[in-house]
Design an enzyme around this catalytic site. Structure first.
Site, PDB file in Angstrom:
ATOM      1  N   ARG A 131     -17.319  -4.915  24.797  1.00  0.00           N
ATOM      2  CA  ARG A 131     -18.055  -6.163  24.531  1.00  0.00           C
ATOM      3  C   ARG A 131     -19.007  -6.372  25.701  1.00  0.00           C
ATOM      4  O   ARG A 131     -18.570  -6.479  26.844  1.00  0.00           O
ATOM      5  CB  ARG A 131     -17.071  -7.330  24.409  1.00  0.00           C
ATOM      6  CG  ARG A 131     -17.735  -8.720  24.297  1.00  0.00           C
ATOM      7  CD  ARG A 131     -18.495  -8.837  22.989  1.00  0.00           C
ATOM      8  NE  ARG A 131     -18.854 -10.226  22.702  1.00  0.00           N
ATOM      9  CZ  ARG A 131     -19.923 -10.862  23.179  1.00  0.00           C
ATOM     10  NH1 ARG A 131     -20.740 -10.237  24.019  1.00  0.00           N
ATOM     11  NH2 ARG A 131     -20.164 -12.103  22.821  1.00  0.00           N
ATOM     12  N   GLU A 139     -24.795 -12.570  14.717  1.00  0.00           N
ATOM     13  CA  GLU A 139     -23.825 -11.871  13.882  1.00  0.00           C
ATOM     14  C   GLU A 139     -24.532 -11.187  12.714  1.00  0.00           C
ATOM     15  O   GLU A 139     -25.697 -11.480  12.402  1.00  0.00           O
ATOM     16  CB  GLU A 139     -22.784 -12.863  13.357  1.00  0.00           C
ATOM     17  CG  GLU A 139     -21.972 -13.548  14.428  1.00  0.00           C
ATOM     18  CD  GLU A 139     -20.967 -12.620  15.091  1.00  0.00           C
ATOM     19  OE1 GLU A 139     -20.718 -11.522  14.552  1.00  0.00           O
ATOM     20  OE2 GLU A 139     -20.423 -12.996  16.148  1.00  0.00           O
ATOM     21  N   ARG A 173     -10.930  -6.138  23.553  1.00  0.00           N
ATOM     22  CA  ARG A 173     -12.115  -5.374  23.889  1.00  0.00           C
ATOM     23  C   ARG A 173     -12.352  -5.431  25.397  1.00  0.00           C
ATOM     24  O   ARG A 173     -12.076  -6.453  26.038  1.00  0.00           O
ATOM     25  CB  ARG A 173     -13.343  -5.912  23.163  1.00  0.00           C
ATOM     26  CG  ARG A 173     -13.278  -5.800  21.659  1.00  0.00           C
ATOM     27  CD  ARG A 173     -14.460  -6.481  20.993  1.00  0.00           C
ATOM     28  NE  ARG A 173     -14.507  -7.913  21.298  1.00  0.00           N
ATOM     29  CZ  ARG A 173     -15.356  -8.757  20.734  1.00  0.00           C
ATOM     30  NH1 ARG A 173     -16.245  -8.322  19.862  1.00  0.00           N
ATOM     31  NH2 ARG A 173     -15.329 -10.040  21.045  1.00  0.00           N
TER      32      ARG A 173
END
Length: 242
Positions: A131, A139, A173
């Site tokens: 990330r 998104e 992540r």
């Protein structure tokens, strides 16, 4: 002979565990036997990835990468069952048992590893989900979500990355700063108007400046007078923050 088999058999190597401080990689090196650069403040560890695959870019701020197990840091972290499965798969290939080889590769993938072809050599590698620290891109279902993903792919696809990992998020992540050919990836994404500065989790002044400059020049998503913030979009769509 591929890296996966050499990992186990080369130079008299024996399978080891993460607690074995004398463990050496397949080329007889460890963090002790090579020069290690001074750590960056706040960085938990550094990754040096294999070239990013065609499907490695998840969205405008997420990348799936692989790190070779010949890397000194990785060599002692490979679970014993993965080491054994990699060896058995290599043997299955030698004997032409494709079904057995496929079955073993599935077990390797389930453990978070994969055998990847790199320059006609099979490499055993560990998967990491990255990330990008300090930015938040649109998104997939938002305006410029597709463009942000494509822009990130242009920057990193086919390239080896250096990742400074600071921590992990709620989705497990690795949150980190990503560099590609010496270029700071988050800087490019902000300057090209493909992401917001994620101020709730990052207070770096240069990030705010790069976003402000892109906004003033109406680059990327800033061509819209009032683009929706991804964290607000996620809240409305019940997907939670990142």
């Amino acid at each position: 002979m591929g890296n996966a088999l050499r990992f186990l058999c080369g130079q008299g190597f024996e399978p080891c565990t993460a607690g074995d401080s004398d463990c050496l990689g397949p080329l007889g090196v460890s963090a002790v036997t090579i020069g290690v650069s001074a750590p960056v403040q706040g960085v938990e560890f550094e990754l040096h990835t294999l070239p990013v695959g065609a499907r490695g870019v998840v969205d405008g701020d997420g990348i799936n990468v692989f790190v070779s197990t010949s890397d000194p840091r990785e060599s002692c972290l490979v679970p014993l069952e993965v080491q054994v499965a990699a060896l058995e798969r290599s043997v299955a290939h030698v004997w032409g048992d494709k079904a057995r080889a496929k079955e073993l590769h599935k077990s390797i993938i389930a453990a978070g590893y994969r055998l990847i072809d790199v320059q006609n050599e099979e490499v055993l590698a560990r998967k990491y989900r990255i990330r990008l620290r300090g930015i938040d891109a649109p998104e997939a279902g938002m305006p410029y979500g597709k463009e942000a993903k494509e822009e990130l792919a242009k920057i990193v696809q086919g390239k080896c990355l250096r990742v400074h990992v600071y921590n992990k998020d709620r989705y497990d992540r690795c949150v980190g700063d990503v560099y590609c050919d010496g270029i700071f990836v988050q800087e490019l994404m902000l300057k090209r108007g493909m992401a917001w500065h994620y101020k709730a989790y990052d207070q770096r002044a240069e990030f705010a400046e790069w976003e402000e400059n892109a906004r003033a020049e109406r680059k990327g998503l800033w061509a819209s007078p009032n683009p929706e913030k991804p964290w607000e979009w996620r809240r409305k769509n019940r997907r939670g923050g990142r």
